[in-house]
Enzyme design. Sequence first.
Site, short mmCIF file in Angstrom:
data_model
loop_
_atom_site.label_atom_id
_atom_site.label_comp_id
_atom_site.label_asym_id
_atom_site.label_seq_id
_atom_site.Cartn_x
_atom_site.Cartn_y
_atom_site.Cartn_z
N LYS A 110 30.55 96.08 37.97
CA LYS A 110 29.65 96.50 36.91
C LYS A 110 28.23 96.60 37.44
CE LYS A 110 28.61 91.94 34.93
NZ LYS A 110 28.54 91.14 33.68
N GLU A 165 41.27 22.83 42.66
CA GLU A 165 41.96 23.89 41.93
C GLU A 165 43.12 24.51 42.70
OE1 GLU A 165 38.32 25.87 43.84
OE2 GLU A 165 38.87 23.95 42.95
N ALA A 177 45.36 23.07 44.32
CA ALA A 177 46.58 22.27 44.14
C ALA A 177 47.45 22.80 43.01
CB ALA A 177 46.21 20.81 43.87
N ARG A 193 45.12 18.13 50.95
CA ARG A 193 43.72 18.19 50.56
C ARG A 193 42.86 18.29 51.81
NH1 ARG A 193 43.54 18.93 44.92
NH2 ARG A 193 44.47 17.14 43.81
N ARG A 203 44.34 60.56 51.49
CA ARG A 203 43.25 61.27 52.15
C ARG A 203 42.32 61.85 51.09
NH1 ARG A 203 45.21 64.92 56.10
NH2 ARG A 203 47.32 64.14 55.97
N GLY A 247 37.65 61.38 54.51
CA GLY A 247 38.49 60.69 55.48
C GLY A 247 39.87 60.36 54.94
N ASP A 273 33.64 59.22 37.35
CA ASP A 273 34.73 60.09 37.81
C ASP A 273 36.08 59.56 37.34
OD1 ASP A 273 35.79 62.33 39.05
OD2 ASP A 273 35.99 61.36 41.00
#
Length: 846
Positions: free
Chosen positions: A106, A476, A478, A485, A542, A546, A657
């Site tokens: 056009k 914690e 344990a 210990r 990928r 990378g 995203d």
Amino acid sequence: MRCNERNKKKAIFSNDDFSGEDTLMEDHLQLREKLSEDIEMIKASLKNNLVCSTLNDNEILTLSNYMQFFVFKGGDLVIKQGEKGSYFFIINSGKFDVYVNDKKVKSMGKGSSFGEAALIHNTQRSATIMAETDGTLWGVQRSTFRATLKQLSNRNFNENRSFIDSVSVFDMLTEAQKNMITNACVIQMFKPGETIVKQGDYGDVLFILKEGKATVFINDKEIRVLNKGSYFGERALLYDEPRSATIIAKEPTACASICRKLLNIVLGNLQVVLFRNIMTEALQQSEIFRQFSAEQLNDLADTAIVRDYPANYHILHKDKVKSVKYLIVLEGKVELFLDDESIGILTRGKSFGDQYVLNQKQKFRHTVKSLDVCKIALITESCLADCLGDNNIDASIDHNNKKSIIKKMYIFRYLSEQQCNLLIEAFRTTRYEEGDYIIQEGEVGSRFYIIKNGEVEVTKNGKRLRTLGKNDYFGERALLYDEPRTASIISKATSVECWFVDKSVFLQIIQGPMLTHLEERIKMQDTKVEMHELETERIIGRGTFGTVKLVHHKPTQIRYALKCVSKRSIISLNQQNNIKLEREITAENDHPFIIRLVRTFKDSNCFYFLTELVTGGELYDAIRKLGLLSKPQAQFYLGSIILAIEYLHERNIVYRDLKPENILLDKQGYVKLIDFGCAKKIQGRAYTLVGTPHYMAPEVILGKGYGCTVDIWALGVCLYEFICGPLPFGNDQEDQLEIFRDILTGQLTFPDYVSDQDSINLMKRLLCRLPQGRIGCSINGFKDIKEHAFFGNFNWDKLAGRLLEPPLVSKGETYAEDIDIKQIEEEDALNEGEPLDGDDSWDVDF
């Protein structure tokens, strides 16, 4: 079956690097002053432009002033198909031909425009434009255009915010609430002599004069003139009552307006919000109530009895008070008496009654009298009972203290509310004398402790390491592992009191998928990994920058995912700041539905992100195996994504995203949000066009600034895809401009086979083009989405506790890619080469 299958969609990230088109335009640029007819033609063209469709006349005029003049001879190339574009043009004179794939399609003449997509981002040109005759163009560069939009938007927001700060009715609002109102402002223009409000009419709009002057009339008599910064109609936001005056524009006048309906959407009922703010702040100042959870304080504010009192009224009398335990002054002033003697005056925001809350059996000995007309919030025994349930004040505070401690620890942080409460109820109390061994180095432990009172010493091999005190914890591990210990804990004070829970009790409460998840997460965090200890097995993914490799740690055989990012790709695409930000955000993330970063490495060619290995494949593939999702399936996936995004938003991180391709499923079928390359820590608003076009919110495209609301829009796109199949906007389009056009102007429709009205309503409200009207974007945040009828029968607590059955659990391991190790060396070779020129100090933090 899922209809309208689609290919995977890739994200775009707009930047304003200097392009070949910029160089070409320099040769055609000429200085020329714009005539009035030039400005009118430019304005008319801009108004028809997709990106400018929401701008007002002043903003259009400002952009017109930045248009530059370009001169071309017949046969000159203007733009070339396939090259990155950076200019938008309006034809001023001459004829210009359009070629697609070297075929003329056009011709265009004066007033026509082209290059619209370049205003949005640096996409490739879809056609070649050549001058058929000598001609001239008005043009603007994308960087100039978007910088101007940003400047206009910032100026408008800051000006509106300063006006909001001046309105007294908003004084008690928080900063976030004031920003919500500022975003809800609508600009209205009035001609000289035009009536803005009319005396006697019922109104629901507050007006603030931004430009111009307006005259106030009462009973047709001129009273005064309002100037810039004046406001009127604030009572219309609070009360249904007639306007007390007529206000007429004296000259061309611009007003920032806020209507009650929109205010209710973004903030809620203004009067309720104001009183709630006062109550919450007062409760947080109380020695007793400051130890309540935020949810308990909200419950108290909801159940408090708000009453109006005339002046000189006995609100509470020492001989007549039965159930009231606490009061907060919302408006006015009251005087406090003890034994008929005045002991103080309470004004707005002040409160009284701690002693009666703490000891509810104590008789009320004070008298409270209003000094003027006032509004008071009263907290009664019934309010406290509704808030605390069966617990008394001491028990509730004790429960909250334990909860605040264990929620700091990863092992307990993401338990469901039910699991957390059962664990707290399982704690028992024990005492130790000075010198007692609470735990002993080398012994296999089975208890976890929190110090309630006193101090203990931590020793290793007889050597003192540190001292622990009230609310500190130890032992914690344990609860999960049978291991010795690593240190001794010895009572240091005359008396030490500890809360404790046994492993056997813990394992009765935490079972199945949650227990497995905790064990694997802690084992991964315990392991110290060096790059040379990793051995690659295969490539499993990928991307633009990378590959992702499946690796194992040779000393422990624990498997990980290693994301390898090419430095050359990062530098060539000018993404240095974004890769640094991705590392920073990923390192801070700690949520069961978000990928966990173990550590990062770097060498001369690449950056490496070592993360947990997620083996269940992409949600993108899962929803294609499942077909159109049932409501429970959609609830599970959308609910899981909401919890991950909510975590990010609480930390002022916008993801930008969100799409099924960026969500993996773990071996239990639960989601993991991955790839934070587009994420950003946000203060105020962002302006960069970034994300995947089909999932972009309108405000990203328009360039006037956006916040975390863009992720809410993307939730709507995901839900539509889950339930309906195709994408809601631009489903059949690959041309980015047409995708953007459909997002901004297209009609949201639903297939005939989707009939659930709750689902349709939630999709409509998530895909609201105005961010301030979008569900989840009000001051209530994600609470509004979680309480929507779509989630009416959904158990959020079971989702958090991994007690729901996922829609799909992968048999074996599934990855986006599965490339044999023999090809890995070829992949690695692509990242090698001579270093690119430039400053290499930007990656020192890796």
